[in-house]
Motif scaffolding. Sequence first.
Motif, mmCIF file in Angstrom:
data_model
loop_
_atom_site.group_PDB
_atom_site.id
_atom_site.type_symbol
_atom_site.label_atom_id
_atom_site.label_comp_id
_atom_site.label_asym_id
_atom_site.label_seq_id
_atom_site.Cartn_x
_atom_site.Cartn_y
_atom_site.Cartn_z
ATOM 1 N N UNK A 108 -36.003 -9.549 -55.916
ATOM 2 C CA UNK A 108 -36.027 -10.851 -56.571
ATOM 3 C C UNK A 108 -35.928 -12.000 -55.577
ATOM 4 N N UNK A 109 -35.559 -11.729 -54.331
ATOM 5 C CA UNK A 109 -35.421 -12.805 -53.357
ATOM 6 C C UNK A 109 -36.738 -13.194 -52.719
ATOM 7 N N UNK A 110 -37.596 -12.202 -52.427
ATOM 8 C CA UNK A 110 -38.895 -12.482 -51.846
ATOM 9 C C UNK A 110 -38.833 -13.117 -50.469
ATOM 10 N N UNK A 111 -37.791 -12.792 -49.709
ATOM 11 C CA UNK A 111 -37.667 -13.356 -48.372
ATOM 12 C C UNK A 111 -37.398 -14.844 -48.374
ATOM 13 N N UNK A 208 -26.610 -6.299 -57.666
ATOM 14 C CA UNK A 208 -27.474 -7.102 -56.810
ATOM 15 C C UNK A 208 -26.889 -7.136 -55.409
ATOM 16 N N UNK A 209 -27.780 -7.229 -54.409
ATOM 17 C CA UNK A 209 -27.338 -7.174 -53.018
ATOM 18 C C UNK A 209 -28.469 -7.664 -52.127
ATOM 19 N N UNK A 210 -28.166 -7.871 -50.856
ATOM 20 C CA UNK A 210 -29.154 -8.341 -49.899
ATOM 21 C C UNK A 210 -29.965 -7.176 -49.341
ATOM 22 N N UNK A 211 -31.192 -7.474 -48.987
ATOM 23 C CA UNK A 211 -32.052 -6.464 -48.362
ATOM 24 C C UNK A 211 -31.437 -5.939 -47.073
#
Length: 233
Positions: A108-111, A208-211
């Motif tokens: 969901x962040x898409x960088x 949810x979490x960071x890549x």
Amino acid sequence: MIRLVLAGCALIGFGFTIHYNLQRFHLQRVHQELNDRVGLLKIDDPKQVAVMGIPFLPEEIPPGVQKAHVWKFRVYCPSKFDGRSRTYRGLIRPDSPYSAGGSSGGLFGGGNQEPEEITSMVSMVKSDGQWTICYRQGGGSSSFSASDELGLDDINELLVEPIVEPGQTRVFNANEAICLFRIRHKEEAVDRSGKPQPGLYQGFAAYLFSQQIEQPFDDWAKGNIETLEEGLR
């Protein structure tokens, strides 16, 4: 003559004061309505993740729905968070993403190069006698039929654990795994022969979490490591 001019100026000033106060009252009311509907986050540390609970309004329930349980969150993601989401259902653990049932995930962040705010929502809707669970994170969503074993008709008998209540805000480090929502039975699951399944409960969880921590998170979810911290060392 001067007195008349001064009196006229005073009346004009008084009129402007009333007009200004009415405008301010209207803007304050609009501000509160927006705060109730979408949530307004106050960010003290732009490098951390912040999650705020948003009230769900009854008029948001579409027609034809027999029952609905909805939890909404406003999520602030720092720059380059590049968010990931995972949902787990079936037999889950109360303190980790491990699941012996189904799972789904997405980006969901898409960088994101800049900080961004997204809306997350968990909804459990009964229509035509069937419960459906839907999880929306940013622009993506997933849904599936809820098992009868979960027992959503009597949600008061279940343990419901949103990360925050409406109006509350919690802050997390960017390398933490955040269990946004979990719902489960209070008693451990049993197999078909009635044998207990230690540490496993019928339920559903959304993370949810960071890549940046995707690999250790998945190792944790698969049971390859006992804690996320073990994979971050």
